[in-house]
Design a protein around this motif. Structure first.
Motif, PDB file in Angstrom:
ATOM      1  N   LEU A  29       0.826  -1.203   0.000  1.00 45.16           N
ATOM      2  CA  LEU A  29       0.000   0.000   0.000  1.00 45.16           C
ATOM      3  C   LEU A  29       0.865   1.259   0.000  1.00 45.16           C
ATOM      4  CD1 LEU A  29      -2.870  -0.864   2.529  1.00 45.16           C
ATOM      5  CD2 LEU A  29      -3.050  -0.612   0.053  1.00 45.16           C
ATOM      6  N   LEU A  30       1.931   1.236   0.796  1.00 46.43           N
ATOM      7  CA  LEU A  30       2.817   2.393   0.846  1.00 46.43           C
ATOM      8  C   LEU A  30       3.441   2.660  -0.520  1.00 46.43           C
ATOM      9  CD1 LEU A  30       5.289   3.407   3.589  1.00 46.43           C
ATOM     10  CD2 LEU A  30       6.180   3.085   1.289  1.00 46.43           C
ATOM     11  N   ALA A  31       3.909   1.611  -1.188  1.00 51.53           N
ATOM     12  CA  ALA A  31       4.555   1.787  -2.493  1.00 51.53           C
ATOM     13  C   ALA A  31       3.564   2.293  -3.534  1.00 51.53           C
ATOM     14  CB  ALA A  31       5.179   0.468  -2.938  1.00 51.53           C
ATOM     15  N   VAL A  32       2.386   1.683  -3.575  1.00 52.55           N
ATOM     16  CA  VAL A  32       1.365   2.106  -4.543  1.00 52.55           C
ATOM     17  C   VAL A  32       0.951   3.547  -4.281  1.00 52.55           C
ATOM     18  CG1 VAL A  32      -1.000   1.729  -5.323  1.00 52.55           C
ATOM     19  CG2 VAL A  32       0.522  -0.226  -4.998  1.00 52.55           C
ATOM     20  N   GLY A  33       0.718   3.862  -3.001  1.00 55.93           N
ATOM     21  CA  GLY A  33       0.306   5.221  -2.661  1.00 55.93           C
ATOM     22  C   GLY A  33       1.367   6.253  -3.004  1.00 55.93           C
ATOM     23  N   LEU A  34       2.639   5.929  -2.716  1.00 52.47           N
ATOM     24  CA  LEU A  34       3.709   6.885  -2.992  1.00 52.47           C
ATOM     25  C   LEU A  34       3.894   7.098  -4.490  1.00 52.47           C
ATOM     26  CD1 LEU A  34       5.964   8.628  -1.787  1.00 52.47           C
ATOM     27  CD2 LEU A  34       7.468   6.635  -1.877  1.00 52.47           C
ATOM     28  N   ILE A  35       3.884   6.004  -5.266  1.00 52.65           N
ATOM     29  CA  ILE A  35       4.088   6.121  -6.718  1.00 52.65           C
ATOM     30  C   ILE A  35       2.957   6.897  -7.369  1.00 52.65           C
ATOM     31  CG2 ILE A  35       4.221   4.811  -8.868  1.00 52.65           C
ATOM     32  CD1 ILE A  35       5.655   2.605  -7.223  1.00 52.65           C
ATOM     33  N   THR A  36       1.733   6.540  -7.013  1.00 52.35           N
ATOM     34  CA  THR A  36       0.582   7.236  -7.618  1.00 52.35           C
ATOM     35  C   THR A  36       0.500   8.682  -7.153  1.00 52.35           C
ATOM     36  OG1 THR A  36      -0.839   6.358  -5.848  1.00 52.35           O
ATOM     37  CG2 THR A  36      -0.753   5.133  -7.926  1.00 52.35           C
ATOM     38  N   TRP A  37       0.947   8.951  -5.936  1.00 56.16           N
ATOM     39  CA  TRP A  37       0.957  10.330  -5.421  1.00 56.16           C
ATOM     40  C   TRP A  37       1.975  11.167  -6.188  1.00 56.16           C
ATOM     41  CZ3 TRP A  37       2.038  11.684   0.443  1.00 56.16           C
ATOM     42  CH2 TRP A  37       1.684  13.013   0.680  1.00 56.16           C
ATOM     43  N   MET A  38       3.172  10.625  -6.396  1.00 59.61           N
ATOM     44  CA  MET A  38       4.199  11.376  -7.122  1.00 59.61           C
ATOM     45  C   MET A  38       3.807  11.641  -8.566  1.00 59.61           C
ATOM     46  SD  MET A  38       7.873   9.950  -5.692  1.00 59.61           S
ATOM     47  CE  MET A  38       7.559   8.249  -6.171  1.00 59.61           C
ATOM     48  N   HIS A  39       3.018  10.719  -9.147  1.00 62.51           N
ATOM     49  CA  HIS A  39       2.597  10.896 -10.546  1.00 62.51           C
ATOM     50  C   HIS A  39       1.229  11.559 -10.661  1.00 62.51           C
ATOM     51  CE1 HIS A  39       5.851   8.696 -12.624  1.00 62.51           C
ATOM     52  NE2 HIS A  39       5.910   7.974 -11.521  1.00 62.51           N
ATOM     53  N   ALA A  43      -6.748  11.275  -6.609  1.00 58.91           N
ATOM     54  CA  ALA A  43      -6.771  12.075  -5.384  1.00 58.91           C
ATOM     55  C   ALA A  43      -6.570  11.246  -4.125  1.00 58.91           C
ATOM     56  CB  ALA A  43      -8.098  12.841  -5.307  1.00 58.91           C
ATOM     57  N   ALA A  44      -6.931   9.966  -4.153  1.00 56.20           N
ATOM     58  CA  ALA A  44      -6.858   9.139  -2.950  1.00 56.20           C
ATOM     59  C   ALA A  44      -5.456   8.612  -2.665  1.00 56.20           C
ATOM     60  CB  ALA A  44      -7.826   7.960  -3.074  1.00 56.20           C
ATOM     61  N   ALA A  45      -4.479   8.945  -3.522  1.00 56.71           N
ATOM     62  CA  ALA A  45      -3.126   8.418  -3.340  1.00 56.71           C
ATOM     63  C   ALA A  45      -2.529   8.748  -1.968  1.00 56.71           C
ATOM     64  CB  ALA A  45      -2.216   8.928  -4.456  1.00 56.71           C
ATOM     65  N   PRO A  46      -2.670   9.982  -1.448  1.00 56.39           N
ATOM     66  CA  PRO A  46      -2.117  10.255  -0.108  1.00 56.39           C
ATOM     67  C   PRO A  46      -2.749   9.389   0.975  1.00 56.39           C
ATOM     68  CG  PRO A  46      -2.570  12.306  -1.263  1.00 56.39           C
ATOM     69  CD  PRO A  46      -3.177  11.211  -2.084  1.00 56.39           C
ATOM     70  N   LEU A  47      -4.038   9.076   0.828  1.00 52.75           N
ATOM     71  CA  LEU A  47      -4.707   8.226   1.815  1.00 52.75           C
ATOM     72  C   LEU A  47      -4.161   6.803   1.776  1.00 52.75           C
ATOM     73  CD1 LEU A  47      -8.408   9.437   1.393  1.00 52.75           C
ATOM     74  CD2 LEU A  47      -6.740  10.119   3.133  1.00 52.75           C
ATOM     75  N   ILE A  48      -3.894   6.311   0.569  1.00 48.67           N
ATOM     76  CA  ILE A  48      -3.319   4.969   0.434  1.00 48.67           C
ATOM     77  C   ILE A  48      -1.920   4.943   1.046  1.00 48.67           C
ATOM     78  CG2 ILE A  48      -2.569   3.217  -1.223  1.00 48.67           C
ATOM     79  CD1 ILE A  48      -4.739   4.217  -3.112  1.00 48.67           C
ATOM     80  N   PHE A  49      -1.146   5.979   0.758  1.00 47.02           N
ATOM     81  CA  PHE A  49       0.194   6.073   1.339  1.00 47.02           C
ATOM     82  C   PHE A  49       0.122   6.119   2.864  1.00 47.02           C
ATOM     83  CE2 PHE A  49       3.588   8.835   3.022  1.00 47.02           C
ATOM     84  CZ  PHE A  49       4.699   8.101   2.641  1.00 47.02           C
ATOM     85  N   GLY A  50      -0.786   6.916   3.408  1.00 42.52           N
ATOM     86  CA  GLY A  50      -0.947   7.010   4.858  1.00 42.52           C
ATOM     87  C   GLY A  50      -1.362   5.689   5.478  1.00 42.52           C
ATOM     88  N   ALA A  51      -2.246   4.969   4.792  1.00 42.47           N
ATOM     89  CA  ALA A  51      -2.659   3.657   5.299  1.00 42.47           C
ATOM     90  C   ALA A  51      -1.474   2.696   5.342  1.00 42.47           C
ATOM     91  CB  ALA A  51      -3.773   3.087   4.420  1.00 42.47           C
ATOM     92  N   GLY A  52      -0.604   2.782   4.328  1.00 40.36           N
ATOM     93  CA  GLY A  52       0.587   1.932   4.327  1.00 40.36           C
ATOM     94  C   GLY A  52       1.524   2.258   5.477  1.00 40.36           C
TER      95      GLY A  52
END
Length: 282
Positions: A29-39, A43-52
């Motif tokens: 989850l952290l990897a997916v959230g960080l990659i999608t957030w950087m790209h 909009a939910a990418a920071p939430l996925i990163f935070g969950a990770g």
């Protein structure tokens, strides 16, 4: 039936644990959230990163708690098990050494051969000299030297704590850990201040990339080691560790000394030697 489940050996066969699965899922989850957030993919990418991040923290706390119970309450850490744990920690630190070898390799590959003819992009940036023209390097005898003294002092305080534990001096153990934690936090604060006043950035050239990757990853290891020390301090206040059995603290001390040694190489190679002739006489 009880006899069938009784232990007749010195090894520890661990019980089924959810932490490897929970930890792996959290890292994903952290990897997916960080990659999608950087790209900026959704909009939910920071939430996925935070969950990770939360999942990894939960895994660490839960796993450490279980290992502590195995050592302190269940008595699974026999002499044989302690030997295997020590081998595991030695191999882990060896892998960390090779991790830093990669960054030193990248740095020296460029610093020793700044005028490599077939490296057109490198030559265009460095103009055949190192450090490259236009790069304002740090004075190694100011903040870098201060941080070197801070880390060397922290090595002595963690050794003080270790010797106090061996003598069953609980107050010495606690104060040694408190001093080491304070010095670790001071190092991080000084390095953050240094980064904020850097005369170059990470992106756009090889000098900034190699400098920040090497020193930045070391800074991350200082933060991890400081967290390790805080956990040991909490356990010390809970009455854990004895003069004959204190693997958690021993591994923490090993890790902290490793961080100290890596910094000495960084200070000598990147800050002092890599600063060029400008600061050589100071």
């Amino acid at each position: 039936m009880a006899e069938a489940h009784s232990r007749h050996h010195d090894y520890h066969l661990v019980d089924p644990s959810p932490w490897p699965v929970v930890g792996a899922g959290s890292v994903f989850l952290l990897a997916v959230g960080l990659i999608t957030w950087m790209h900026h993919m959704f909009a939910a990418a920071p939430l996925i990163f935070g969950a990770g991040v939360i999942g990894i923290a939960y895994t660490m706390i839960g796993w450490w708690r279980d290992v502590t119970k195995e050592a302190e309450q269940q008595g699974h850490h026999t002499k044989v098990v302690q030997i295997s744990h020590r081998y595991g920690m030695i191999l882990f630190i060896a892998s960390e050494v090779m991790f830093f070898v990669a960054w030193f390799w990248a740095y020296f590959n460029t610093a020793l051969f700044p005028g490599e003819a077939h490296e057109v992009g490198r030559l265009a940036f460095t103009h055949g000299v190192w450090p490259p023209q236009g790069i304002e390097t740090f004075n190694p005898w100011h903040l870098p030297l201060l941080n070197t003294l801070i880390l060397l002092t922290s090595g002595t305080t963690v050794t003080w704590a270790h010797h106090a534990l061996l003598e069953n001096d609980r107050q010495g153990l606690k104060w040694g850990l408190i001093c080491t934690i304070a010095l670790g936090l001071a190092f991080t604060a000084v390095q953050a201040y240094e980064y904020m006043h850097a005369g170059f950035t990470y992106s756009g050239h090889i000098y900034g990339a190699t400098f920040f990757m090497a020193t930045g990853f070391h800074g991350v290891h200082v933060i991890i080691g400081t967290s390790f020390l805080i956990v040991c301090l909490v356990r010390a206040y809970l009455g854990h560790f004895t003069p004959t059995q204190h693997l958690g603290f021993e591994f923490c001390a090993w890790y902290w000394h490793f961080v100290d040694v890596v910094w000495l190489f960084l200070f000598a190679c990147i800050y002092v030697w890599g600063a060029g002739a400008h600061y050589g006489g100071h």
